[in-house]
Scaffold this active site. Sequence first.
Site, PDB file in Angstrom:
ATOM      1  N   ARG A  61      11.715  -7.997  23.311  1.00  0.00           N
ATOM      2  CA  ARG A  61      11.554  -6.873  22.462  1.00  0.00           C
ATOM      3  C   ARG A  61      12.102  -7.144  21.396  1.00  0.00           C
ATOM      4  O   ARG A  61      11.789  -6.299  20.213  1.00  0.00           O
ATOM      5  CB  ARG A  61      11.858  -5.783  23.463  1.00  0.00           C
ATOM      6  N   TYR A 114      -0.412   8.247   1.929  1.00  0.00           N
ATOM      7  CA  TYR A 114      -1.532   7.972   2.858  1.00  0.00           C
ATOM      8  C   TYR A 114      -1.454   9.219   3.888  1.00  0.00           C
ATOM      9  O   TYR A 114      -0.351   9.735   4.314  1.00  0.00           O
ATOM     10  CB  TYR A 114      -0.900   6.826   3.743  1.00  0.00           C
ATOM     11  N   ASP A 186       5.720   2.433  -0.150  1.00  0.00           N
ATOM     12  CA  ASP A 186       4.675   1.994   0.696  1.00  0.00           C
ATOM     13  C   ASP A 186       3.884   1.154  -0.492  1.00  0.00           C
ATOM     14  O   ASP A 186       3.126   1.634  -1.340  1.00  0.00           O
ATOM     15  CB  ASP A 186       3.711   2.902   1.090  1.00  0.00           C
ATOM     16  N   LYS A 211      -3.450  -5.154   6.569  1.00  0.00           N
ATOM     17  CA  LYS A 211      -4.448  -4.899   5.472  1.00  0.00           C
ATOM     18  C   LYS A 211      -4.172  -6.537   4.815  1.00  0.00           C
ATOM     19  O   LYS A 211      -4.559  -7.516   5.417  1.00  0.00           O
ATOM     20  CB  LYS A 211      -4.063  -3.756   4.668  1.00  0.00           C
TER      21      LYS A 211
END
Length: 391
Positions: A61, A114, A186, A211
Amino acid sequence: MSSQHKSVQDQLVHAGRPAKIDGRHVNLPIELGSTIVFDSLAKFEAARDARYQTGTMYYGRYGNEASFQLECALADLDHADGVTLTSSGVAAISLTLLTFALPGTHLLVADNVYANTRAFCDKVLSRQNVTIEYFDPMIGSGLSDLITHETCAIMVEAPGSGTLEVPDIPAIAQVARTAGVPSVIDSTWATPIFCQPLTLDVDVVVASCSKYLSGHSDCMLGMIASTQAYHDQIRGTVMAVGDKTGGQEIFLLLRGLRTLKVRMEAIDKAGRGIAAWLDAQPQVKRLLHPAFDSCPGHAHWKRDFTGAAGLFGVVFQPCSDDQIRAFVDALHHFGIGVSWGGYESLVLPVTPTRTSTRWDEDGQLVRFNIGLDDPDTLKADLAAALPLLNS
Ligand SMILES: Cc1ncc(COP(=O)(O)O)c(C=O)c1O
């Protein structure tokens, strides 16, 4: 040769691979695993104590060799002291904001962020008694008037992925530094190929790697790049929450990075060509593309960016909803879907959510994502569908 001295293209080609490869595959294998074992308790304890640090193998993890290599490659590209990968772009945004926004604090958020950034602020942080204040993304240094003793962070998106305004990044970063609060940006749209906000004095960059960075619509990941001052703090939140990146996604992101620069350059050229062509059509009222002067903040784009991504907006002349729906449905080479930044071209009508500023355009805003299709094919597709918008 350190990565600091390599060109960006060389960094992308060599990222995460040994300097010399002899008798083995070019790419690192997909690394899967949970348990990591040690042959002495002392080694186990040393790993446990350093488990939040990039490079410490302790338990799946917390990362593995491939994820650490990828984090270092992304840190080099963004000129960051450290990068932490997250399971999605939304996780990168929310875990960064969660780190700073403690109960009783005040968070400044640009009004054009966003939709899911807004949703996290309004649905999660506000329930934790964090006051969210949305501000005009074009406010620049006027943001200093909104800072209070309780302000915990400033969150912006450059450009806004729905309405494309380009904020004055250095002015906002300066307000944050003066006030001693972290600025978070961002920067999914620009990628480090077209803008490196940390070099403009921003403290934390968040991005969706789903993206452009991975670029093939086959992977979901996010990243948080920051200065040392905030890296350990944010990484601590990500690790404590238990956000985890998968081996296959890491492989795909590293593979996508190899072509990031050539994809961005091709998409920039095609996107600008199609945007200019659309701008000349009678059905188009306003083009919202940062590289064109009709876009708010175009001068900021010119100063702070070295290229433009393929995501832009068009406000059409007022027409009916049915006409917009017929136009979008008639496009054969544009898929209808959220997300963007892959090789495929997309179209989506957008209704901006505003709470501190007004969205006054009376025509419908439609967002286009130009991918790697032949631009002439896309233009022909648009040319055939545009007459459906005529009154
Ligand atoms: C600007 C921006 N940031 C972040 C995200 C979220 O990324 P992800 O889909 O990887 O969670 C998106 C997704 O559309 C986005 O447009």
